[in-house]
Design a protein around this motif. Structure first.
Motif, mmCIF file in Angstrom:
data_model
loop_
_atom_site.group_PDB
_atom_site.id
_atom_site.type_symbol
_atom_site.label_atom_id
_atom_site.label_comp_id
_atom_site.label_asym_id
_atom_site.label_seq_id
_atom_site.Cartn_x
_atom_site.Cartn_y
_atom_site.Cartn_z
ATOM 1 N N TYR A 33 3.393 21.963 109.248
ATOM 2 C CA TYR A 33 2.130 22.110 108.539
ATOM 3 C C TYR A 33 1.221 23.076 109.297
ATOM 4 N N TYR A 34 0.630 23.983 108.546
ATOM 5 C CA TYR A 34 -0.239 25.000 109.120
ATOM 6 C C TYR A 34 -1.621 24.946 108.470
ATOM 7 N N CYS A 35 -2.641 25.166 109.280
ATOM 8 C CA CYS A 35 -3.955 25.418 108.726
ATOM 9 C C CYS A 35 -4.228 26.910 108.857
ATOM 10 N N ALA A 36 -5.008 27.417 107.929
ATOM 11 C CA ALA A 36 -5.316 28.838 107.915
ATOM 12 C C ALA A 36 -6.724 29.034 107.372
ATOM 13 N N ALA A 37 -7.342 30.132 107.775
ATOM 14 C CA ALA A 37 -8.716 30.413 107.388
ATOM 15 C C ALA A 37 -8.791 31.696 106.580
ATOM 16 N N THR A 38 -9.627 31.670 105.565
ATOM 17 C CA THR A 38 -9.814 32.830 104.706
ATOM 18 C C THR A 38 -11.280 32.991 104.365
ATOM 19 N N ASN A 39 -11.728 34.223 104.228
ATOM 20 C CA ASN A 39 -13.086 34.432 103.741
ATOM 21 C C ASN A 39 -13.092 34.918 102.300
ATOM 22 N N TYR A 40 -11.956 34.750 101.630
ATOM 23 C CA TYR A 40 -11.905 34.977 100.204
ATOM 24 C C TYR A 40 -12.263 33.684 99.496
ATOM 25 N N TYR A 41 -12.857 33.822 98.327
ATOM 26 C CA TYR A 41 -13.149 32.656 97.514
ATOM 27 C C TYR A 41 -11.913 32.291 96.707
ATOM 28 N N ALA A 42 -11.588 31.009 96.659
ATOM 29 C CA ALA A 42 -10.450 30.526 95.867
ATOM 30 C C ALA A 42 -9.173 31.291 96.218
ATOM 31 N N ALA A 43 -8.813 31.274 97.490
ATOM 32 C CA ALA A 43 -7.650 32.025 97.968
ATOM 33 C C ALA A 43 -6.385 31.197 97.789
ATOM 34 N N TYR A 44 -5.705 31.414 96.670
ATOM 35 C CA TYR A 44 -4.464 30.695 96.400
ATOM 36 C C TYR A 44 -3.245 31.493 96.851
ATOM 37 N N ASP A 45 -3.483 32.649 97.427
ATOM 38 C CA ASP A 45 -2.422 33.519 97.919
ATOM 39 C C ASP A 45 -2.479 33.532 99.433
ATOM 40 N N ALA A 46 -1.369 33.181 100.079
ATOM 41 C CA ALA A 46 -1.343 33.128 101.538
ATOM 42 C C ALA A 46 -1.697 34.466 102.175
ATOM 43 N N ALA A 47 -1.464 35.558 101.473
ATOM 44 C CA ALA A 47 -1.761 36.884 102.003
ATOM 45 C C ALA A 47 -3.259 37.104 102.219
ATOM 46 N N ARG A 48 -4.072 36.242 101.632
ATOM 47 C CA ARG A 48 -5.523 36.388 101.759
ATOM 48 C C ARG A 48 -6.087 35.624 102.959
ATOM 49 N N TYR A 49 -5.233 35.042 103.743
ATOM 50 C CA TYR A 49 -5.673 34.268 104.899
ATOM 51 C C TYR A 49 -5.610 35.136 106.148
ATOM 52 N N ASP A 50 -6.730 35.128 106.882
ATOM 53 C CA ASP A 50 -6.848 35.997 108.055
ATOM 54 C C ASP A 50 -6.290 35.361 109.316
ATOM 55 N N TYR A 51 -6.484 34.076 109.451
ATOM 56 C CA TYR A 51 -6.129 33.409 110.695
ATOM 57 C C TYR A 51 -5.244 32.208 110.413
ATOM 58 N N TRP A 52 -4.255 32.028 111.281
ATOM 59 C CA TRP A 52 -3.304 30.934 111.112
ATOM 60 C C TRP A 52 -3.178 30.138 112.406
ATOM 61 N N GLY A 53 -3.035 28.836 112.255
ATOM 62 C CA GLY A 53 -2.730 28.001 113.400
ATOM 63 C C GLY A 53 -1.242 28.046 113.705
ATOM 64 N N GLN A 54 -0.859 27.371 114.757
ATOM 65 C CA GLN A 54 0.521 27.439 115.236
ATOM 66 C C GLN A 54 1.447 26.465 114.521
ATOM 67 N N GLY A 55 0.894 25.536 113.778
ATOM 68 C CA GLY A 55 1.727 24.590 113.051
ATOM 69 C C GLY A 55 1.959 23.299 113.811
ATOM 70 N N THR A 56 2.131 22.234 113.055
ATOM 71 C CA THR A 56 2.452 20.936 113.637
ATOM 72 C C THR A 56 3.526 20.285 112.765
ATOM 73 N N GLN A 57 4.538 19.738 113.407
ATOM 74 C CA GLN A 57 5.704 19.211 112.693
ATOM 75 C C GLN A 57 5.419 17.810 112.150
ATOM 76 N N VAL A 58 5.727 17.641 110.879
ATOM 77 C CA VAL A 58 5.656 16.330 110.241
ATOM 78 C C VAL A 58 7.058 15.984 109.758
ATOM 79 N N THR A 59 7.552 14.850 110.176
ATOM 80 C CA THR A 59 8.873 14.403 109.759
ATOM 81 C C THR A 59 8.755 13.014 109.154
ATOM 82 N N VAL A 60 9.248 12.886 107.926
ATOM 83 C CA VAL A 60 9.183 11.608 107.223
ATOM 84 C C VAL A 60 10.603 11.108 107.043
ATOM 85 N N SER A 61 10.904 9.976 107.633
ATOM 86 C CA SER A 61 12.256 9.426 107.551
ATOM 87 C C SER A 61 12.376 8.519 106.336
ATOM 88 N N SER A 62 13.588 8.498 105.775
ATOM 89 C CA SER A 62 13.822 7.689 104.571
ATOM 90 C C SER A 62 14.279 6.292 104.936
#
Length: 122
Positions: free
Chosen positions: A93-122
């Motif tokens: 899972y990644y968080c990202a920051a954008t200064n676009y309004y209603a940015a539904y396209d990942a290409a519009r995000y300027d900054y990205w975090g490094q990610g954190t792993q989420v694992t859900v076992s069945s």
């Protein structure tokens, strides 16, 4: 230096909960909207799952009703409360920051975090 630091991932059983956090620094937090994305192994990045800064928070259908995004402006932090987790939620899972309004396209995000792993076992 601009940084987005995501944390809170881990291993949880189906039906469990996790709370992710994303701490932002190096930019004016209030000028940006934050989106959460995820990428499962062998899959394309999915998202935004949730997106702030557009009035009501946007939630993708895949997480609506289970995930809740909240913002603590005083701490430049965004939280993602994930409930009723399913094995298909397993991803980095990644968080990202954008200064676009209603940015539904990942290409519009300027900054990205490094990610954190989420694992859900069945």
């Amino acid at each position: 230096e601009v940084q987005l630091q995501a944390s809170g991932g881990g291993l949880v059983q189906t039906g469990g909960s996790l709370r992710l956090s994303c701490v932002a620094s190096g930019f004016t937090f209030g000028d940006y909207a934050i989106g959460w994305f995820r990428q499962a192994p062998g899959m394309e990045r999915e998202g935004p799952l949730c997106l702030s800064g557009i009035g009501d928070t946007y939630y993708a259908d895949s997480v609506s009703g289970r995930f809740t995004m909240s913002i603590d402006n005083a701490k430049n932090t965004v939280h993602l409360q994930m409930n009723s987790l399913k094995p298909e939620d397993t991803a980095v899972y990644y968080c990202a920051a954008t200064n676009y309004y209603a940015a539904y396209d990942a290409a519009r995000y300027d900054y990205w975090g490094q990610g954190t792993q989420v694992t859900v076992s069945s």
